[in-house]
Design a protein around this motif. Structure first.
Motif, PDB file in Angstrom:
ATOM      1  N   SER A  47       0.729  -1.200  -0.043  1.00  0.00           N
ATOM      2  CA  SER A  47       0.046   0.163   0.023  1.00  0.00           C
ATOM      3  C   SER A  47       1.015   1.131  -0.014  1.00  0.00           C
ATOM      4  CB  SER A  47      -0.913   0.008   0.965  1.00  0.00           C
ATOM      5  OG  SER A  47      -0.324  -0.058   2.342  1.00  0.00           O
ATOM      6  N   ILE A  48       0.248   2.267  -0.442  1.00  0.00           N
ATOM      7  CA  ILE A  48       1.067   3.703  -0.715  1.00  0.00           C
ATOM      8  C   ILE A  48       0.377   4.573  -0.136  1.00  0.00           C
ATOM      9  CG2 ILE A  48       2.753   2.940  -2.456  1.00  0.00           C
ATOM     10  CD1 ILE A  48       0.772   4.544  -4.482  1.00  0.00           C
ATOM     11  N   TRP A  49       1.200   5.365   0.709  1.00  0.00           N
ATOM     12  CA  TRP A  49       0.527   6.564   1.261  1.00  0.00           C
ATOM     13  C   TRP A  49       1.480   7.993   1.370  1.00  0.00           C
ATOM     14  CZ3 TRP A  49      -3.059   5.106   5.524  1.00  0.00           C
ATOM     15  CH2 TRP A  49      -3.261   3.636   5.752  1.00  0.00           C
ATOM     16  N   ASP A  50       0.419   8.929   1.314  1.00  0.00           N
ATOM     17  CA  ASP A  50       1.081  10.574   1.010  1.00  0.00           C
ATOM     18  C   ASP A  50       0.916  10.714   2.655  1.00  0.00           C
ATOM     19  OD1 ASP A  50       1.929  12.833   0.494  1.00  0.00           O
ATOM     20  OD2 ASP A  50       0.233  13.272  -0.738  1.00  0.00           O
ATOM     21  N   GLY A  51       1.811  10.727   3.250  1.00  0.00           N
ATOM     22  CA  GLY A  51       1.811  11.267   4.715  1.00  0.00           C
ATOM     23  C   GLY A  51       0.620  10.202   5.445  1.00  0.00           C
ATOM     24  N   ARG A  52      -0.298  10.997   5.798  1.00  0.00           N
ATOM     25  CA  ARG A  52      -1.585   9.906   6.638  1.00  0.00           C
ATOM     26  C   ARG A  52      -2.500   9.523   5.695  1.00  0.00           C
ATOM     27  NH1 ARG A  52      -3.247  11.788  11.941  1.00  0.00           N
ATOM     28  NH2 ARG A  52      -1.291  11.675  13.292  1.00  0.00           N
ATOM     29  N   LYS A  53      -2.407  10.142   4.243  1.00  0.00           N
ATOM     30  CA  LYS A  53      -3.475   9.938   3.358  1.00  0.00           C
ATOM     31  C   LYS A  53      -3.254   8.545   2.499  1.00  0.00           C
ATOM     32  CE  LYS A  53      -5.764  11.827  -0.552  1.00  0.00           C
ATOM     33  NZ  LYS A  53      -5.004  12.250  -1.798  1.00  0.00           N
ATOM     34  N   PHE A  54      -4.032   7.557   2.835  1.00  0.00           N
ATOM     35  CA  PHE A  54      -3.949   6.308   1.952  1.00  0.00           C
ATOM     36  C   PHE A  54      -4.327   6.854   0.508  1.00  0.00           C
ATOM     37  CE2 PHE A  54      -6.462   2.974  -0.060  1.00  0.00           C
ATOM     38  CZ  PHE A  54      -5.556   1.896  -0.130  1.00  0.00           C
ATOM     39  N   LEU A  55      -3.371   5.958  -0.547  1.00  0.00           N
ATOM     40  CA  LEU A  55      -3.577   6.447  -1.688  1.00  0.00           C
ATOM     41  C   LEU A  55      -3.950   5.145  -2.477  1.00  0.00           C
ATOM     42  CD1 LEU A  55      -0.036   8.423  -2.625  1.00  0.00           C
ATOM     43  CD2 LEU A  55      -2.468   9.288  -2.121  1.00  0.00           C
ATOM     44  N   SER A  56      -3.283   3.684  -2.336  1.00  0.00           N
ATOM     45  CA  SER A  56      -4.029   2.798  -3.210  1.00  0.00           C
ATOM     46  C   SER A  56      -3.174   1.496  -2.503  1.00  0.00           C
ATOM     47  CB  SER A  56      -3.337   3.052  -4.672  1.00  0.00           C
ATOM     48  OG  SER A  56      -4.248   2.090  -5.276  1.00  0.00           O
ATOM     49  N   HIS A  57      -3.761   0.246  -2.824  1.00  0.00           N
ATOM     50  CA  HIS A  57      -3.257  -1.112  -2.342  1.00  0.00           C
ATOM     51  C   HIS A  57      -3.439  -1.968  -3.363  1.00  0.00           C
ATOM     52  CE1 HIS A  57      -6.910  -2.976  -0.713  1.00  0.00           C
ATOM     53  NE2 HIS A  57      -7.097  -2.122  -1.481  1.00  0.00           N
ATOM     54  N   TRP A  58      -2.359  -2.880  -3.303  1.00  0.00           N
ATOM     55  CA  TRP A  58      -2.481  -3.996  -4.674  1.00  0.00           C
ATOM     56  C   TRP A  58      -1.906  -5.173  -3.898  1.00  0.00           C
ATOM     57  CZ3 TRP A  58       0.157   0.536  -5.354  1.00  0.00           C
ATOM     58  CH2 TRP A  58      -0.468   1.419  -6.114  1.00  0.00           C
ATOM     59  N   ARG A  59      -2.458  -6.479  -4.266  1.00  0.00           N
ATOM     60  CA  ARG A  59      -2.268  -7.651  -3.496  1.00  0.00           C
ATOM     61  C   ARG A  59      -1.419  -8.569  -4.695  1.00  0.00           C
ATOM     62  NH1 ARG A  59      -5.565 -10.639   0.703  1.00  0.00           N
ATOM     63  NH2 ARG A  59      -6.140  -8.276   1.187  1.00  0.00           N
ATOM     64  N   ILE A  60      -0.442  -9.503  -4.054  1.00  0.00           N
ATOM     65  CA  ILE A  60       0.228 -10.297  -4.736  1.00  0.00           C
ATOM     66  C   ILE A  60       0.441 -11.602  -3.959  1.00  0.00           C
ATOM     67  CG2 ILE A  60       2.539  -9.466  -4.171  1.00  0.00           C
ATOM     68  CD1 ILE A  60       3.539 -10.068  -7.142  1.00  0.00           C
ATOM     69  N   SER A  61       0.638 -12.729  -4.608  1.00  0.00           N
ATOM     70  CA  SER A  61       0.679 -14.042  -3.674  1.00  0.00           C
ATOM     71  C   SER A  61       1.954 -14.037  -3.369  1.00  0.00           C
ATOM     72  CB  SER A  61       0.363 -15.181  -4.455  1.00  0.00           C
ATOM     73  OG  SER A  61       1.102 -15.269  -5.776  1.00  0.00           O
ATOM     74  N   THR A  62       2.160 -14.518  -2.053  1.00  0.00           N
ATOM     75  CA  THR A  62       3.467 -14.611  -1.410  1.00  0.00           C
ATOM     76  C   THR A  62       4.445 -15.750  -1.914  1.00  0.00           C
ATOM     77  OG1 THR A  62       2.419 -13.625   0.668  1.00  0.00           O
ATOM     78  CG2 THR A  62       4.557 -14.727   0.857  1.00  0.00           C
ATOM     79  N   ASP A  63       5.607 -15.451  -2.406  1.00  0.00           N
ATOM     80  CA  ASP A  63       6.179 -16.520  -2.881  1.00  0.00           C
ATOM     81  C   ASP A  63       7.677 -15.853  -2.676  1.00  0.00           C
ATOM     82  OD1 ASP A  63       7.902 -18.159  -4.294  1.00  0.00           O
ATOM     83  OD2 ASP A  63       6.850 -17.915  -6.182  1.00  0.00           O
ATOM     84  N   HIS A  64       8.475 -16.483  -1.727  1.00  0.00           N
ATOM     85  CA  HIS A  64       9.740 -16.077  -1.311  1.00  0.00           C
ATOM     86  C   HIS A  64      10.640 -16.288  -2.346  1.00  0.00           C
ATOM     87  CE1 HIS A  64      10.528 -20.577  -1.018  1.00  0.00           C
ATOM     88  NE2 HIS A  64      11.496 -20.249  -1.006  1.00  0.00           N
ATOM     89  N   ARG A  65      10.252 -16.873  -3.513  1.00  0.00           N
ATOM     90  CA  ARG A  65      11.393 -16.930  -4.592  1.00  0.00           C
ATOM     91  C   ARG A  65      11.268 -15.632  -5.411  1.00  0.00           C
ATOM     92  NH1 ARG A  65       9.149 -22.434  -6.943  1.00  0.00           N
ATOM     93  NH2 ARG A  65       7.444 -21.003  -6.513  1.00  0.00           N
ATOM     94  N   ARG A  66      10.381 -14.790  -5.562  1.00  0.00           N
ATOM     95  CA  ARG A  66       9.961 -13.828  -6.167  1.00  0.00           C
ATOM     96  C   ARG A  66      11.224 -12.666  -6.006  1.00  0.00           C
ATOM     97  NH1 ARG A  66       4.923 -12.933  -8.155  1.00  0.00           N
ATOM     98  NH2 ARG A  66       4.034 -14.091  -6.333  1.00  0.00           N
ATOM     99  N   THR A  67      11.858 -12.314  -7.276  1.00  0.00           N
ATOM    100  CA  THR A  67      12.934 -11.480  -6.864  1.00  0.00           C
ATOM    101  C   THR A  67      12.541  -9.898  -6.904  1.00  0.00           C
ATOM    102  OG1 THR A  67      13.174 -11.090  -9.372  1.00  0.00           O
ATOM    103  CG2 THR A  67      14.273 -12.984  -8.377  1.00  0.00           C
TER     104      THR A  67
END
Ligand SMILES: Nc1ncnc2c1ncn2[C@@H]1O[C@H](COP(=O)(O)OP(=O)(O)O)[C@@H](O)[C@H]1O
Ligand SMILES: CC(C)(COP(=O)(O)O)[C@@H](O)C(=O)NCCC(=O)O
Ligand SMILES: [K+]
Length: 259
Positions: free
Chosen positions: A15-35
Motif C-alpha cells: 500500500s502507498i501513502w502520502d503522509g497520513r493519506k492512503f493512496l492505493s493498495h495491491w495484492r500479490i501472492s506470497t512467494d519467497h522466490r520472487r525477486t
C-alpha cells in the motif's frame, strides 16, 4: 510516499501513502522466490498505471513469512535507495511494548493490528484476523499486545479436509442456512461455516470472561463479512486494519527520529 508491505503466508499487500493519506493498495501472492526485479516491474506498473509517481522515500514491512524479507530489502535498496523498517526487528520501535512470555516474538501482523485497533478503538479490544491462520489479538487498556489465539484459517481447514480424506472434494465457503447437510458438499460447508461461527462466538466470550470486562471485537481480512451476516459477532469490520497499523508504527519511528 510511504510504502507499507504486509506479507502474510498466502498474500502480500503493498500500500502507498502520502503522509497520513492512503493512496492505493495491491495484492500479490506470497512467494519467497520472487525477486526484487520482479516486485519492481509489477509494483511500478501498478503505481504509474494509477498516475502516481515512483517517489517512495520510506518503507515498512510486516512479514509472517520471514523468507520473503531478503528480496523485499533488495527491492528497497536497489530501486528506492532506502532501508525498510521491519516490524518485529529490534531496530523497529513499537508505540507500546507487547506483554508476552519472555523471549517470545508475536507475529508482526499482530503487532500492526494492535497498533491499528488501539488507534481506532482504544484499549480492551480484540482483533480477529482471517488470514492463512485465524488470529485473535488481544489489545490491553494501554495499547499493549497481550497475547491471543491462533486457530486454523478457513481455507486451510477446507484444504486439510480435502487432502486428508479421499472422498471429500474441495469446496468453497458459503453461508448455509441449514446445519444438517444432505450431501457431502453441504455437510462440509456446514461444518466450516457453523464451526467458525461457534469458534468466533466461543473464543470472544471466553476472552471477555477471562479478562472480566467488556471487550470490543474488530474483524479484518476478506472473509470477515461472511461471518457477520445476521450475527452480532463484531463491533466493526475493517479491511485495512493491518496496513493502518503499519503506517502508524512507521510514523511513530519517524517521530522518535528512527529511520
Ligand atoms: N474476499 C475473499 N473471499 C474468499 N477468500 C478470501 C478472500 N480474501 C481472502 N481469502 C482467502 O483467505 C485466505 C487468507 O487470505 P489473506 O488474508 O490474504 O491471508 P494472509 O494474510 O495470511 O496471506 C486465503 O486462502 C485467501 O484465498
Ligand atoms: C499466526 C500467523 C502465522 C498468522 O499469519 P498469517 O495468517 O497472516 O500468515 C502469524 O501471526 C505468525 O507467524 N505468528 C507468530 C507466532 C505468534 O504470533 O505467536
Ligand atoms: K495477515
Amino acid at each position: 510516499m510511504l510504502l507499507c508491505i504486509d506479507t502474510g503466508n498466502t498474500n502480500t499487500v503493498f500500500s502507498i501513502w502520502d503522509g497520513r493519506k492512503f493512496l492505493s493498495h495491491w495484492r500479490i501472492s506470497t512467494d519467497h522466490r520472487r525477486t526484487a526485479d520482479e516486485y519492481f516491474v509489477w509494483l511500478s506498473t501498478l503505481i504509474t498505471g494509477q498516475k502516481f509517481g515512483l517517489e517512495i522515500d520510506a518503507c515498512i514491512i510486516s512479514a509472517t513469512a520471514p523468507r520473503v524479507v531478503f528480496n523485499l530489502r533488495v527491492l528497497c535498496s536497489r530501486y528506492f535507495n532506502l532501508r525498510p523498517l521491519v516490524v518485529g526487528k529490534p531496530e523497529c520501535l513499537l508505540p507500546v511494548q507487547p506483554r508476552v512470555d519472555p523471549g517470545q516474538r508475536p507475529g508482526p501482523d499482530r503487532l500492526a493490528n494492535t497498533a491499528g485497533a488501539f488507534d481506532r478503538h482504544g484499549g480492551d479490544t480484540v482483533v480477529v484476523d482471517f488470514g492463512t491462520a485465524t488470529n485473535f489479538d488481544v489489545v490491553d487498556k494501554d495499547g499493549a499486545y497481550v497475547g491471543g489465539v491462533i486457530a486454523p484459517g478457513v481455507n486451510l481447514s477446507l484444504e486439510a479436509l480435502h487432502m486428508a480424506a479421499a472422498a471429500l472434494p474441495h469446496v468453497d465457503v458459503t453461508t448455509p442456512e441449514r446445519v444438517i447437510g444432505t450431501n457431502t458438499v453441504a455437510c462440509i460447508q456446514s461444518g466450516i461455516y457453523w464451526g467458525y461461527i461457534g469458534l468466533i462466538e466461543g473464543i470472544t466470550q471466553r476472552i471477555r470472561a477471562e479478562r472480566d470486562r467488556p471487550m470490543k471485537v474488530v474483524a479484518t481480512g476478506g472473509l470477515a463479512p461472511l461471518f457477520d451476516q445476521g450475527f452480532d459477532l463484531f463491533d466493526a469490520i475493517e479491511d485495512d486494519l493491518t496496513v493502518h497499523g503499519l503506517r502508524l508504527i512507521h510514523d511513530y519511528n519517524k517521530e522518535m527520529g528512527n529511520g
